[in-house]
Design an enzyme around this catalytic site. Structure first.
Site, PDB file in Angstrom:
ATOM      1  CB  THR A 184      -0.860   0.057   1.318  1.00  0.00           C
ATOM      2  OG1 THR A 184      -1.910  -0.952   0.957  1.00  0.00           O
ATOM      3  CG2 THR A 184      -1.893   1.410   1.061  1.00  0.00           C
ATOM      4  CD1 TRP A 231      -1.306  -5.862   2.998  1.00  0.00           C
ATOM      5  CD2 TRP A 231      -0.602  -6.594   4.852  1.00  0.00           C
ATOM      6  NE1 TRP A 231      -2.282  -5.474   3.798  1.00  0.00           N
ATOM      7  CE2 TRP A 231      -1.576  -5.994   4.850  1.00  0.00           C
ATOM      8  CE3 TRP A 231       0.185  -7.590   5.868  1.00  0.00           C
ATOM      9  CZ2 TRP A 231      -2.095  -5.764   6.288  1.00  0.00           C
ATOM     10  CZ3 TRP A 231      -0.426  -6.850   7.062  1.00  0.00           C
ATOM     11  CH2 TRP A 231      -1.501  -6.028   7.190  1.00  0.00           C
ATOM     12  CD  GLU A 291      -8.040  -6.013   2.324  1.00  0.00           C
ATOM     13  OE1 GLU A 291      -7.463  -5.623   1.471  1.00  0.00           O
ATOM     14  OE2 GLU A 291      -8.144  -5.444   3.221  1.00  0.00           O
ATOM     15  CD  GLU A 295      -6.789  -3.103   6.626  1.00  0.00           C
ATOM     16  OE1 GLU A 295      -5.868  -4.402   6.599  1.00  0.00           O
ATOM     17  OE2 GLU A 295      -6.813  -2.525   5.416  1.00  0.00           O
TER      18      GLU A 295
END
Length: 807
Positions: free
Chosen positions: A114, A156, A198, A282
């Site tokens: 990110t 991630w 995710e 989150e």
């Protein structure tokens, strides 16, 4: 002895007395004691709330945030003392600031997640190094301040060797267990472990992870699944009980809606009825000030609506430079380690209203939690009790209320009848003096007490003590001075060089190759990673001040394999999802001697401005590259010889950096940035980070009331602004940037300077410009980028349409 904080706020209490219709002796008694013994009938019926210690409820796990996902804590470790410790105290120290009770950290994967990339503990198979990165340091600092803080690990992305690019493999299980071993080597115990952020779930993988943890000494580590959107894990567990048995926590993201007001926060019937712990694992992604109202709603409503017992804000803080995505999210910003500047947001104090009044292991009281008067618009409240069912705290938020509300409380079920300590935060105020304020104590009478709550506030009522508000203050903002240089010899192997922030790949300090002694920076990623972002940018890392304008950046470079290296100049805004995603100029030189000067933007539009061939660099040999940016003239040199130049004016200011081709390992040494001519002064253009267009007075008008917009930068006098010592932004010499109102949406204009607060502006380290009178940000409306788009006041939200670069 009574301290000032313990004294009643007589002005507040007098107003409260009048609002209830109390006069004379009753109002005086209220003002002096903060207690209500005499209770004449109010003008309207008070809302009745019973705080019942016998009520059932789930065990509270904590409120905290996420360090990672990614790179958002990067600059904190480079802060000087005492500012570094001050910031850490505001984040983690009990009774001081946000007092976080739980922290999730990224398990670095050498890929952008990110706001940057975090280094892996295992760049290649079997080569484990437990000292890479700063998350170990972050966890140790959090634990030093709050030994009871719970720690969570989550990946991630990951290096490409894992499963030959397949995360859901035994390789990744071994990889995560190696990371747990690194935590142990740092004296850290990880309480919870997730899968792949995710990116869905593989049920067999989670079952295999549980088996591996149990057999390899980590039976106490609880698994969270699946850190995705929704509650599909609970549904899957009904179909696959073995999966359900492997998982301890169902964690869902943005349960109230992504970047929403967090007014409605449900889970699912299957999740609630599963008997599992439920987490909002989150949330947020909001500005450290502008996101405070949503945070206030969400912390309460996650439990009221969906029985979630932990709330994790993304991220902990924004310790990144202002050109990076999400540069103002979290509960604080720390963008300038060179000056020591930081800012603690309203979100920190909203979080403190829960964390300083509870602890993991406390229990929610279901019948003592809900919506004021049964109406969501009035606000919400939750009550929790300590183990032993004696102390209790109630947290109330009135974010959407339109007027004051009288609340009448009754305390029962074995809870303490002792004095209540009251704190409040006016979330609608930008004045720090209105945040986390100690109010007059309340002494219940016969188990009852009253409180009047104002709209837009958070209140905490508690029988506990130990709450407090930190008093450390930030130094002023300041530029990173040029010239700047680093030979990288002062760092330990495996660490990151000061201010150097990775955005793809991993650039870390290691021993120099090619016969050179000392330490160098090496790009460590030997293959394309398992990406988290949709775009596949090549490795790059950035350093410096986004306002650097004219300079030469030079560095020694060594290619370890065939491919190319790049020097980056005037690096500005970037989009983490793009394949080549940075507003910047590049000098690219390959092992065969081909070179080019390139321009790139956030949409991946790359232009070759000049190019040619010089003597081959080869591999294993050191060479010096230099890129000079002087106005619109861009010049490239290799080993001290100018090889070419180009003319381009797309990017006028920005950082420097290193870059390589995908999977290309290379080394860098002796970085220098030498200034040329004048750097940004008080007068010049103000460019929008999102549009790359200039703050412009419409039609070159000099009339009072002429509106301001964005337009192609053209050097006109209607685009040259001067930042004065009296906080004005002037144009034409005698006209000021002026806000004729204080509400969001007010369009800014120019007006004859008059010294008014509506003509005063703060130019902030995060790139925003805020009105002194309104506290709102200078905003390009609708996130527009076209010529003529209006500029107005708007609530600060961290968007690129609210960030500006002066040149």
């Amino acid at each position: 002895m009574t301290t000032r904080a313990d004294r009643p706020d007589h002005r507040l209490l007098r107003r409260r007395g009048r609002s209830r219709g109390w006069t004379g002796a009753a109002a005086l008694l209220l003002a002096l004691t903060g207690s209500v013994v005499v209770s004449p009938a109010p003008a309207q019926a008070a809302t009745a709330i019973t705080i019942n210690g016998s009520s059932g409820g789930r065990v509270f796990d904590g409120v905290g945030a996420i360090s990672g996902g990614g790179g958002n804590s990067r600059l904190l470790i480079d802060y000087p003392e005492p500012q570094r410790s001050d910031i850490l105290d505001y984040l983690f120290k009990p009774g001081y600031g946000a007092a976080m009770q739980i922290m999730k950290v990224e398990i670095g994967g050498d890929t952008n997640s990110t706001s940057g990339a975090e280094p892996s503990h295992q760049h290649s198979r079997g080569a484990v190094d437990c000292n890479r990165g700063y998350e170990w340091w972050m966890m140790a600092q959090a634990k030093a301040r709050n030994p009871d803080i719970k720690l969570v690990g989550l990946a991630w992305g990951a290096p490409g060797w894992i499963g030959n690019g397949n995360f859901w493999s035994n390789d990744s299980i071994d990889y995560l267990i190696a990371w747990l071993g690194c935590a142990t080597s740092h004296g850290l115990t990880i309480d919870y472990l997730g899968g792949w952020n995710e990116r869905g779930r593989d049920l067999n993988w989670y079952k295999n992870l549980r088996t591996a943890l149990n057999s390899r000494g980590y039976a106490g580590v609880r698994i969270v699944a699946s850190d995705d959107f929704g509650w599909g894990s609970a549904d899957d567990a009904l179909r696959d009980p073995a999966f359900g048995a492997a998982v301890s926590v169902y964690g869902s993201h943005y349960v109230c809606g992504y970047r929403s007001a967090q007014t409605n926060c449900p889970s699912s019937a299957n999740a609630v009825n599963s008997g599992k712990t439920l987490w909002a694992s989150e949330n947020g992604s909001d500005d450290y000030n502008g996101g405070a109202p949503a945070l206030a709603r969400g912390i309460n409503r996650d439990y009221i609506d969906g029985r979630m017992t932990a709330y994790l804000n993304w991220p902990v803080l924004a310790a990144v430079t202002p050109n990076v995505p999400w540069s103002t999210t979290g509960v604080a910003v720390a963008p300038q380690p060179w000056s020591g500047y930081y800012s603690i947001g309203r979100s920190a104090w909203v979080m403190a209203h829960t964390t300083q009044f509870t602890a993991p292991g406390w229990r929610y009281l279901d019948s003592s939690s809900g919506y004021l008067g049964g109406n969501r618009n009035n606000g919400s409240y939750v009550s929790l009790t300590s183990p032993g069912n004696r102390d209790y705290s109630t947290i109330i938020e009135t974010m959407d209320a339109g007027s004051a509300q009288d609340l009448q409380f009754s305390v029962t079920g074995g809870l303490s009848a002792g004095t209540l300590h009251v704190f409040s935060t006016n979330v609608r105020s930008s004045n720090p003096a209105d945040h986390f304020v100690r109010r007059a104590d309340i002494t219940p009478s016969n188990g009852s007490f009253s409180l009047t709550v104002q709209p837009g506030y958070v209140y905490s009522l508690t029988t506990t003590t130990g709450q407090g508000k930190g008093a450390a203050t930030s130094p002023a903002q300041g530029a990173l001075a040029l010239p700047y240089g680093d030979d990288f010899d002062a760092y330990q192997t495996g660490r990151e060089a000061k201010y150097l922030s990775d955005h793809q790949g991993s650039f870390e300090v290691t021993g120099c190759a090619g016969g050179r002694t000392g330490q160098c920076v090496r790009q460590m990623s030997e293959q394309a990673p398992i990406f988290w972002t949709s775009g596949h940018a090549e490795p790059f890392t950035l350093l410096g001040d986004v306002n650097w304008r004219n300079y030469t950046v030079s560095s020694d470079v060594l290619l370890e394999k065939s491919g190319y290296v790049q020097l980056v100049g005037r690096a500005g805004n970037y989009n983490h999802d793009g394949p080549q995603n940075l507003n910047a100029y590049y000098l690219r030189v390959a092992d065969n001697g081909s070179w080019s000067i390139r321009s790139n933007d956030t949409s991946g539009n790359q232009r070759t401005l000049a190019g040619g061939t010089t003597a081959a660099l080869g591999t294993g040999r050191w060479h010096k590259l230099a890129l000079t940016l002087n106005g619109a003239t861009l010049t490239a040199a290799v080993d001290g010889v100018t090889v070419g130049s180009a003319t381009d004016s797309a990017w006028v200011a920005g950082q420097v950096g290193y870059a390589t081709g995908q999977g290309v390992t290379a080394q860098f040494d002796n970085l220098t940035i030498t200034p040329l001519g004048t750097q940004p002064g008080p007068t010049g253009e103000i460019r929008g980070a999102g549009s790359n267009r200039c703050l412009d007075v419409n039609a070159q008008s000099q009339a009072d009331g002429a509106v301001v917009q964005i337009w192609d930068c053209n050097g006109g006098t209607n685009q040259r602004w001067t930042a004065t010592s009296t906080s004005q932004l002037t144009v034409y010499g005698n006209k000021c940037l002026d806000a004729p109102g204080t509400t969001a949406g007010t369009r800014v204009q120019i007006y004859t300077c008059n010294g008014g607060a509506n003509q005063q502006w703060r130019i902030n380290a995060d790139g925003t410009i805020t009105g002194v009178q309104s506290g709102l940000c200078l905003d390009v409306t609708g996130q527009g980028t076209a010529n003529g788009t209006a500029v107005a006041l708007w609530s600060c939200n961290g968007g690129s349409n609210q960030r500006w670069t002066r040149s």
